[in-house]
Design a protein around this motif. Structure first.
Motif, mmCIF file in Angstrom:
data_model
loop_
_atom_site.group_PDB
_atom_site.id
_atom_site.type_symbol
_atom_site.label_atom_id
_atom_site.label_comp_id
_atom_site.label_asym_id
_atom_site.label_seq_id
_atom_site.Cartn_x
_atom_site.Cartn_y
_atom_site.Cartn_z
ATOM 1 N N UNK A 145 16.613 5.126 2.751
ATOM 2 C CA UNK A 145 17.200 5.211 1.451
ATOM 3 C C UNK A 145 17.156 6.684 1.155
ATOM 4 N N UNK A 146 16.060 7.365 1.508
ATOM 5 C CA UNK A 146 15.685 8.704 0.943
ATOM 6 C C UNK A 146 16.675 9.500 1.888
ATOM 7 N N UNK A 147 16.889 9.148 3.114
ATOM 8 C CA UNK A 147 17.785 9.904 3.965
ATOM 9 C C UNK A 147 19.269 9.990 3.815
ATOM 10 N N UNK A 148 19.349 8.647 3.162
ATOM 11 C CA UNK A 148 20.965 8.668 2.612
ATOM 12 C C UNK A 148 21.281 9.290 1.280
ATOM 13 N N UNK A 190 9.114 17.858 -0.637
ATOM 14 C CA UNK A 190 7.843 17.437 -1.594
ATOM 15 C C UNK A 190 8.095 15.775 -1.683
ATOM 16 N N UNK A 191 9.181 15.335 -1.481
ATOM 17 C CA UNK A 191 9.243 13.840 -1.777
ATOM 18 C C UNK A 191 8.898 13.308 -0.645
ATOM 19 N N UNK A 192 9.677 13.750 0.514
ATOM 20 C CA UNK A 192 8.834 13.301 1.894
ATOM 21 C C UNK A 192 7.542 13.218 2.361
ATOM 22 N N UNK A 193 6.973 14.519 1.553
ATOM 23 C CA UNK A 193 5.620 14.757 1.721
ATOM 24 C C UNK A 193 4.751 13.716 1.019
ATOM 25 N N UNK A 194 5.097 13.522 -0.029
ATOM 26 C CA UNK A 194 4.480 12.345 -1.007
ATOM 27 C C UNK A 194 4.498 11.124 -0.373
ATOM 28 N N UNK A 195 6.050 10.671 0.198
ATOM 29 C CA UNK A 195 6.034 9.549 0.718
ATOM 30 C C UNK A 195 5.039 9.297 1.876
ATOM 31 N N UNK A 196 4.901 10.462 2.810
ATOM 32 C CA UNK A 196 4.028 10.429 3.859
ATOM 33 C C UNK A 196 2.562 10.189 3.249
ATOM 34 N N UNK A 202 0.962 19.959 -1.995
ATOM 35 C CA UNK A 202 2.125 19.754 -2.789
ATOM 36 C C UNK A 202 2.342 20.708 -3.771
ATOM 37 N N UNK A 203 1.217 21.268 -4.254
ATOM 38 C CA UNK A 203 1.116 22.487 -5.181
ATOM 39 C C UNK A 203 1.569 23.902 -4.507
ATOM 40 N N UNK A 204 1.361 23.946 -3.198
ATOM 41 C CA UNK A 204 1.782 25.185 -2.669
ATOM 42 C C UNK A 204 3.345 24.906 -2.442
ATOM 43 N N UNK A 205 3.972 23.619 -2.054
ATOM 44 C CA UNK A 205 5.256 23.415 -1.793
ATOM 45 C C UNK A 205 5.933 23.728 -2.979
#
Length: 127
Positions: free
Chosen positions: A39-42, A57-63, A110-113
């Motif tokens: 869904x995120x990719x779409x 950031x969203x991808x990293x948080x999901x990871x 996350x803060x750095x990103x």
């Protein structure tokens, strides 16, 4: 005195049931993560600086969420196999230590990103 019982015995059937339940829960979680990632990719849109940074950031948080859930499942499986209360305490201490280390590192990333994303967005506005 050689027959020392701790009073902490889990029947094998309960261990098997817990193992199967954990496997089912992990499969359900993995299916959920696959659907969420799809869904995120779409919904990823254009490649402007803010959107790209936010997607990263969203991808990293999901990871990170997936890593934490996998760690929790692994921890739960170890608990089911624990032989005594001392082993449970040791497992919990190890799990919490590793989780706190991971959270600290993940928060820094996350803060750095987020900082880089804000800088890139500000730079794009100036240009």
């Amino acid at each position: 005195m050689a027959d020392k019982k701790t009073g902490f015995e889990i029947p094998e059937q309960m261990r098997d049931f817990a193992d199967k339940s954990m496997d089912q829960a992990k499969k359900a979680f993995d299916d959920f993560m696959s659907a969420t990632q799809k869904a995120m990719s779409n919904v990823e849109g254009s490649a402007n600086a803010m959107q790209t940074g936010t997607s990263d950031i969203n991808r990293k948080a999901l990871q990170y969420a997936e890593e934490h859930m996998n760690s929790a499942f692994e921890f739960a499986q170890k608990l089911v196999r624990a032989d005594d209360v001392q082993q449970i305490m040791n497992l919990q201490q190890e799990y919490l230590r590793k989780q706190m280390e991971a959270l600290g590192e993940q928060a820094r990333e996350i803060s750095d990103k987020a900082s880089r994303t804000a800088q890139d967005a500000a730079k794009a506005v100036k240009d």
